[in-house]
Write a protein that holds these residues in place. Structure first.
Motif, mmCIF file in Angstrom:
data_model
loop_
_atom_site.group_PDB
_atom_site.id
_atom_site.type_symbol
_atom_site.label_atom_id
_atom_site.label_comp_id
_atom_site.label_asym_id
_atom_site.label_seq_id
_atom_site.Cartn_x
_atom_site.Cartn_y
_atom_site.Cartn_z
ATOM 1 N N GLU A 25 0.828 -1.210 0.000
ATOM 2 C CA GLU A 25 0.000 0.000 0.000
ATOM 3 C C GLU A 25 0.864 1.262 0.000
ATOM 4 N N ALA A 26 1.985 1.210 0.718
ATOM 5 C CA ALA A 26 2.876 2.368 0.747
ATOM 6 C C ALA A 26 3.455 2.644 -0.635
ATOM 7 N N MET A 27 3.845 1.579 -1.342
ATOM 8 C CA MET A 27 4.393 1.794 -2.678
ATOM 9 C C MET A 27 3.308 2.237 -3.652
ATOM 10 N N GLU A 28 2.088 1.780 -3.449
ATOM 11 C CA GLU A 28 0.979 2.250 -4.280
ATOM 12 C C GLU A 28 0.781 3.751 -4.082
ATOM 13 N N GLY A 29 0.784 4.199 -2.833
ATOM 14 C CA GLY A 29 0.651 5.627 -2.561
ATOM 15 C C GLY A 29 1.836 6.417 -3.065
ATOM 16 N N ALA A 30 3.034 5.873 -2.870
ATOM 17 C CA ALA A 30 4.233 6.575 -3.320
ATOM 18 C C ALA A 30 4.245 6.738 -4.834
ATOM 19 N N THR A 31 3.800 5.710 -5.533
ATOM 20 C CA THR A 31 3.752 5.795 -6.995
ATOM 21 C C THR A 31 2.749 6.847 -7.441
ATOM 22 N N HIS A 32 1.605 6.893 -6.787
ATOM 23 C CA HIS A 32 0.622 7.932 -7.100
ATOM 24 C C HIS A 32 1.217 9.324 -6.856
ATOM 25 N N ALA A 33 1.888 9.482 -5.718
ATOM 26 C CA ALA A 33 2.500 10.780 -5.405
ATOM 27 C C ALA A 33 3.540 11.155 -6.448
ATOM 28 N N LEU A 34 4.301 10.158 -6.892
ATOM 29 C CA LEU A 34 5.352 10.400 -7.883
ATOM 30 C C LEU A 34 4.769 10.817 -9.225
ATOM 31 N N LEU A 35 3.745 10.105 -9.665
ATOM 32 C CA LEU A 35 3.191 10.362 -10.996
ATOM 33 C C LEU A 35 2.317 11.607 -11.043
ATOM 34 N N GLN A 36 1.669 11.924 -9.906
ATOM 35 C CA GLN A 36 0.707 13.024 -9.884
ATOM 36 C C GLN A 36 1.213 14.253 -9.129
ATOM 37 N N ALA A 37 2.429 14.213 -8.609
ATOM 38 C CA ALA A 37 2.963 15.309 -7.783
ATOM 39 C C ALA A 37 1.996 15.644 -6.653
ATOM 40 N N ALA A 104 9.298 12.560 -4.303
ATOM 41 C CA ALA A 104 8.110 13.277 -4.781
ATOM 42 C C ALA A 104 7.890 14.545 -3.972
ATOM 43 N N ARG A 105 8.103 14.469 -2.660
ATOM 44 C CA ARG A 105 7.932 15.655 -1.812
ATOM 45 C C ARG A 105 9.003 16.704 -2.104
ATOM 46 N N ARG A 106 10.224 16.267 -2.287
ATOM 47 C CA ARG A 106 11.307 17.216 -2.518
ATOM 48 C C ARG A 106 11.124 18.009 -3.804
ATOM 49 N N ARG A 107 10.579 17.369 -4.826
ATOM 50 C CA ARG A 107 10.417 18.034 -6.127
ATOM 51 C C ARG A 107 9.088 18.782 -6.255
ATOM 52 N N HIS A 108 8.187 18.602 -5.309
ATOM 53 C CA HIS A 108 6.892 19.267 -5.380
ATOM 54 C C HIS A 108 7.091 20.794 -5.412
ATOM 55 N N PRO A 109 6.307 21.530 -6.217
ATOM 56 C CA PRO A 109 5.113 21.117 -6.971
ATOM 57 C C PRO A 109 5.414 20.546 -8.365
ATOM 58 N N ASP A 110 6.709 20.443 -8.711
ATOM 59 C CA ASP A 110 7.036 19.891 -10.019
ATOM 60 C C ASP A 110 6.871 18.373 -10.016
#
Length: 215
Positions: A25-37, A104-110
Motif C-alpha cells: 500500500e505504501a508503494m501504491e501511494g508513493a507511486t501515485h505521489a510520484l506520478l501526480q505530484a 516526490a515531496r522534494r520536487r513538489h510542486p514539479d
C-alpha cells in the motif's frame, strides 16, 4: 506448551503478512505521489513508515521469545527464523516506498519524471504493488508454487529497470543530470522493492520444503 507455541507462531505469520500488505500500500501511494505530484499522499506515505518500523521491532522480539522459550525444531524452526528475516525485508520494502515519497515531496510542486519514463514507472509501480500482495498471500498460504511465481513476476520489473538505463544513455537526453539522478535512484528503489518480495517468496519455499530454491 505446543498449542501456545503454534498460536504465537500464527501471530508472527499474521504480522509478517500484514507488513507485506502495508508495504504494498505504501508503494501504491508513493507511486501515485510520484506520478501526480501529490504532496498530501507523499506525506502520508512518509508518515506511515513509523508503523512498519515498530511492527518489525515487535515481530523480531516475538521471534526471539519463541526461539528462547519454545526451542522449535525442524519446520517450525525454519518458519521462525525465516519470519525474522522476512519482517526485515517487509520493513525495507516500506522503506523503499518511503524513499519514493521523499523524492516526490522534494520536487513538489514539479513532477519528478519526464514523459519518456512516466509509463515505465507506472508499470513498475503496478508490478511492485502486485508483488507486495503476492508476498502477503504466500506468507499465509505457504504454497511453494505460489511463492515461486513471485520470482517469475520479478522478471518484468528487471526488464523495465534495464530499459530505464537505455533511455538515460540516449545522446539526446534533454532533462539534465538532476533528473537523470532521480530516475536512476527511483528505478533502483522499485527494483529493490521487488527483490525483497522475491526473498520473502524464497523463504516461504524453504520453510515449506526444507530445500533452498534455485536461483
Amino acid at each position: 506448551m505446543r498449542p501456545a507455541f503454534h498460536e504465537q507462531l500464527d501471530s508472527l505469520t499474521a504480522t509478517l503478512s500484514e507488513m507485506c500488505r502495508l508495504a504494498g500500500e505504501a508503494m501504491e501511494g508513493a507511486t501515485h505521489a510520484l506520478l501526480q505530484a501529490d504532496l498530501s499522499i507523499a506525506e502520508a506515505v512518509i508518515a506511515s513508515h513509523a508503523r512498519l518500523a515498530q511492527m518489525r521491532s515487535d515481530a523480531e522480539d516475538a521471534a526471539f521469545v519463541l526461539l528462547a522459550l519454545q526451542a522449535p525444531v525442524a519446520s517450525d524452526l525454519r518458519t521462525v527464523v525465516g519470519s525474522m528475516q522476512s519482517v526485515a525485508d517487509a520493513e525495507r520494502m516500506g522503506g523503499l516506498a518511503l524513499h519514493v515519497g521523499r523524492i516526490a515531496r522534494r520536487r513538489h510542486p514539479d513532477r519528478v519524471l519526464p514523459t519518456e519514463v512516466t509509463g515505465d514507472f507506472a508499470e513498475m509501480g503496478r508490478i511492485a504493488v502486485d508483488l507486495g500482495r503476492s508476498a502477503r498471500d504466500v506468507v499465509l498460504s505457504r504454497d511453494p508454487e505460489q511463492a515461486a511465481q513471485i520470482s517469475r513476476d520479478d522478471e518484468e520489473m528487471n526488464r523495465l529497470h534495464q530499459h530505464l538505463f537505455t533511455v538515460l544513455k540516449e545522446k539526446d537526453w534533454p532533462h539534465g543530470v538532476s533528473t537523470a539522478v532521480d530516475v536512476t535512484l527511483l528505478g533502483r528503489f522499485y527494483e529493490r522493492f521487488a527483490d525483497h518480495a522475491v526473498e520473502i517468496g524464497r523463504r516461504v519455499i524453504f520453510q515449506a520444503t526444507g530445500e533452498a530454491p534455485d536461483e
